[in-house]
Design a protein around this motif. Structure first.
Motif, PDB file in Angstrom:
ATOM      1  N   THR A  85     -22.324 -15.375 -12.349  1.00 36.17           N
ATOM      2  CA  THR A  85     -21.233 -14.323 -12.010  1.00 36.17           C
ATOM      3  C   THR A  85     -20.338 -14.446 -12.915  1.00 36.17           C
ATOM      4  N   PRO A  86     -20.336 -13.845 -13.839  1.00 38.74           N
ATOM      5  CA  PRO A  86     -18.717 -13.980 -14.806  1.00 38.74           C
ATOM      6  C   PRO A  86     -17.249 -14.479 -13.896  1.00 38.74           C
TER       7      PRO A  86
ATOM      8  N   ASP B  82     -23.722  -3.217 -15.909  1.00 38.72           N
ATOM      9  CA  ASP B  82     -25.328  -3.883 -16.872  1.00 38.72           C
ATOM     10  C   ASP B  82     -25.422  -4.853 -16.918  1.00 38.72           C
ATOM     11  N   GLU B  83     -25.069  -5.322 -18.165  1.00 38.82           N
ATOM     12  CA  GLU B  83     -25.179  -6.471 -18.526  1.00 38.82           C
ATOM     13  C   GLU B  83     -25.208  -7.494 -17.508  1.00 38.82           C
ATOM     14  N   VAL B  84     -24.201  -7.560 -16.502  1.00 38.25           N
ATOM     15  CA  VAL B  84     -23.950  -8.470 -15.670  1.00 38.25           C
ATOM     16  C   VAL B  84     -25.178  -8.385 -14.724  1.00 38.25           C
ATOM     17  N   LYS B  85     -25.612  -7.769 -14.039  1.00 38.06           N
ATOM     18  CA  LYS B  85     -26.817  -6.801 -13.301  1.00 38.06           C
ATOM     19  C   LYS B  85     -28.010  -7.579 -13.942  1.00 38.06           C
ATOM     20  N   LYS B  86     -27.982  -7.423 -15.248  1.00 28.94           N
ATOM     21  CA  LYS B  86     -28.802  -8.240 -16.113  1.00 28.94           C
ATOM     22  C   LYS B  86     -28.856 -10.101 -15.948  1.00 28.94           C
ATOM     23  N   ILE B  87     -27.600  -9.998 -15.944  1.00 26.45           N
ATOM     24  CA  ILE B  87     -27.790 -11.535 -16.685  1.00 26.45           C
ATOM     25  C   ILE B  87     -28.138 -12.470 -14.700  1.00 26.45           C
ATOM     26  N   VAL B  88     -27.159 -12.069 -14.378  1.00 22.09           N
ATOM     27  CA  VAL B  88     -27.351 -12.393 -12.323  1.00 22.09           C
ATOM     28  C   VAL B  88     -28.812 -12.044 -11.666  1.00 22.09           C
ATOM     29  N   SER B  89     -29.521 -10.763 -12.393  1.00 20.89           N
ATOM     30  CA  SER B  89     -31.171 -10.409 -11.535  1.00 20.89           C
ATOM     31  C   SER B  89     -31.905 -11.652 -12.677  1.00 20.89           C
ATOM     32  N   LYS B  90     -31.792 -12.530 -13.688  1.00 21.59           N
ATOM     33  CA  LYS B  90     -31.888 -13.544 -14.198  1.00 21.59           C
ATOM     34  C   LYS B  90     -31.896 -14.473 -13.914  1.00 21.59           C
ATOM     35  N   GLY B  91     -30.959 -14.705 -12.548  1.00 24.73           N
ATOM     36  CA  GLY B  91     -30.519 -15.958 -12.281  1.00 24.73           C
ATOM     37  C   GLY B  91     -29.520 -16.714 -12.459  1.00 24.73           C
ATOM     38  N   GLY B  92     -28.714 -15.906 -13.898  1.00 18.48           N
ATOM     39  CA  GLY B  92     -27.684 -16.215 -14.627  1.00 18.48           C
ATOM     40  C   GLY B  92     -26.296 -16.284 -13.461  1.00 18.48           C
TER      41      GLY B  92
END
Ligand code: NAP
Length: 291
Positions: free
Chosen positions: A32-33, A20-30
């Motif tokens: 991918t770990p 869930d957190e990865v999705k949030k990071i990526v959706s904000k343009g961050g």
């Protein structure tokens, strides 16, 4: 009747939270770990662990890179590969799967990893921070055990926790975590090893007993107090004609006779091994977020 601490259930929970957190990071343009793993040689157990780590990365939406070397790789070549990963901006964290061949110094390798990418939590800088209670990468096995205790609401405050085994990757960091002030800590900890006298008596006084000895089925029923929580870190491959692979996993605890005395116990397989991998992913997320 004892309660089984299900490593699979906990690791799935942790992975869902990370995904869930990865999705949030990526959706904000961050970014991918990204976790990398170095594997030297073809040791069967190491191959299995690394494969699970890579597969788990895919499950949570991380990028992963597996770098393989022949077992004859020189120490200098391996140090160069570590240097490259330290310098690679896309890699948030990486691990060097242990054990390494005898001609390579594990200490030198651990010291060469950038402490900010040391998601195994083995670098002295991270171990020092852990000892001082400063946020850091925490060795994955003890971190996974803390997650288990938390998620099963097992109180540690004021409890006597006995850890058998003082390795740098399991027993010692476990003793630091459980004795720390605050939640999931505040325990009275006894750290036992091969020179401990009256081990059976000490183990018998444990509210929480953690076995990280590396000796198959070492902990027997006469070492465990009625109602204790038992965490089995041990992992031993033993031959079996009942499995497809030809081997099965056994722990440091003689499960069948110990379990009936416990309030909670971890199985092997299906216990600590799975939460260890989930904890490695937690460390990688921590690395990516703190870059
Ligand atoms: P390790 O480096 O193998 O050290 C074993 C520890 O146990 C040492 O501190 C040793 O004492 C102590 N010990 C050995 N025999 C003893 C005895 N008869 N009485 C009391 N203490 C004794 O330990 P490790 O790397 O933590 O590994 C322990 C086990 O956990 C192994 O089976 C390993 O495969 C497994 N493991 C599992 C995971 C996982 O994810 N599930 C992760 C890591 C390790 P001295 O210090 O005095 O020698």
């Amino acid at each position: 009747m004892y309660n089984l601490i299900e490593g699979k259930k906990i690791s799935e929970q942790i992975k869902d939270e990370i995904a869930d957190e990865v999705k949030k990071i990526v959706s904000k343009g961050g970014k991918t770990p990204h976790l990398a793993a170095i594997l030297v040689g073809t040791d069967g157990a190491s191959e299995t662990y690394v494969a699970s780590k890579v597969k788990s990365c895919e499950q949570v939406g991380f990028n992963s890179t597996l770098i393989r070397f022949d077992e004859n790789i020189s120490e200098n070549e391996l140090l160069r590969a570590i240097h490259d990963l330290n310098e690679d901006d896309d890699i948030d964290g990486f691990i060097v799967q242990l054990p390494l061949p005898k001609h390579i110094s594990e200490d030198k390798i651990i010291m060469a990893v950038d402490p900010n990418k040391d998601v195994d939590g083995f670098h002295p800088q991270n171990v020092g921070k852990l000892a001082l209670g400063i946020p850091s990468f925490i060795s994955a096995t003890p971190l996974g055990i803390i997650e288990m205790l938390k998620r099963y609401n097992i109180e540690t405050s004021g409890k006597h926790c006995v850890i058998i085994g003082r390795s740098n990757i399991v027993g010692r960091p476990m003793s630091i975590l459980l004795s720390q002030k605050g939640s999931s800590g505040d325990a009275t900890v006894t750290l036992c090893h091969s020179k401990t006298k009256n081990l059976k008596e000490i183990a018998n006084s444990a509210d929480i007993l953690i076995a990280a000895i590396g000796s198959k089925e070492f902990v027997t029923a006469d070492m465990v107090k009625e109602g204790a929580v038992v965490i089995d870190v041990g992992m031993h491959r033993t031959e079996s004609d009942k499995t497809k692979s030809g081997w099965k996993l056994t722990g440091d605890v003689k499960f069948d006779e110990v379990a009936p005395k416990c309030s909670f116990i971890t199985p092997v397989p299906g216990g600590v091994g799975l939460t260890t991998i989930a904890a490695l992913l937690l460390n990688t997320l921590f690395a990516a977020k703190n870059k």
